[in-house]
Design an enzyme around this catalytic site. Structure first.
Site, mmCIF file in Angstrom:
data_model
loop_
_atom_site.group_PDB
_atom_site.id
_atom_site.type_symbol
_atom_site.label_atom_id
_atom_site.label_comp_id
_atom_site.label_asym_id
_atom_site.label_seq_id
_atom_site.Cartn_x
_atom_site.Cartn_y
_atom_site.Cartn_z
ATOM 1 C CB CYS A 33 -0.938 0.014 1.203
ATOM 2 S SG CYS A 33 -0.060 0.074 2.776
ATOM 3 C CG ASP A 35 -0.880 3.369 3.821
ATOM 4 O OD1 ASP A 35 -0.882 4.381 3.088
ATOM 5 O OD2 ASP A 35 -1.858 2.621 3.952
ATOM 6 C CB CYS A 58 -5.677 1.145 6.941
ATOM 7 S SG CYS A 58 -4.913 -0.398 7.474
ATOM 8 C CB CYS A 102 -2.382 -3.394 7.681
ATOM 9 S SG CYS A 102 -3.099 -3.300 6.036
HETATM 10 FE FE1 FES Z 1 -1.698 0.486 4.269
HETATM 11 FE FE2 FES Z 1 -3.255 -0.861 5.951
HETATM 12 S S1 FES Z 1 -3.654 -0.399 3.870
HETATM 13 S S2 FES Z 1 -1.348 0.043 6.356
#
Ligand code: FES
Length: 126
Positions: A33, A35, A58, A102
């Site tokens: 992702c 992130d 998330c 995640c």
């Molecule tokens: Fe990126 Fe959960 S979708 S940390």
């Protein structure tokens, strides 16, 4: 099924924020992702005395960082390095398998922050 403990961290994340003067820090990025989780440690007497984090991830990443910020506090560095992100995601958080990528970001960040702490200690003059 989500555990009661993790539901509480979803509803009210704890210990979020940047730590000034951290003894160890790390930034990890979710491979799928993109992130990021930033994690900061204070270490006293070989034990984790404080843990803070920020994340653009998330709700799973936020909840697991929050959970870990309490779970790891007081642990020796060896105990913290033995934590397994998938095991926490499965057994302690009760997350479905598709959420594990995640969830493991928090533990990966913790392990890297401990490595950063170790590197800083080696760089210090005796
Ligand atoms: Fe990126 Fe959960 S979708 S940390």
């Amino acid at each position: 099924m989500l555990s009661k403990a993790i539901k509480e961290h979803i509803q009210a994340p704890r210990n979020m924020g940047i730590m000034e003067g951290a003894d160890g820090a790390a930034e990890v990025v979710g491979p799928a992702c993109g992130d990021q989780v930033n994690l900061y440690l204070k270490v006293e007497g070989g034990r984790i005395s404080d843990l803070r984090y920020t994340t653009h991830g998330c709700w799973v990443a936020v909840a697991l960082c929050s959970f870990l910020s309490e779970r790891a506090r007081g642990m020796s560095l060896e105990e913290a390095l033995a934590l397994d992100g998938e095991e926490i995601a499965r057994q302690e958080a009760g997350l479905a398998e598709d959420k594990w990528p995640c969830a493991v970001l928090a533990v990966r960040a913790l392990h890297q922050a401990i490595a950063d702490y170790g590197a800083r200690c080696q760089d210090r003059p005796d």
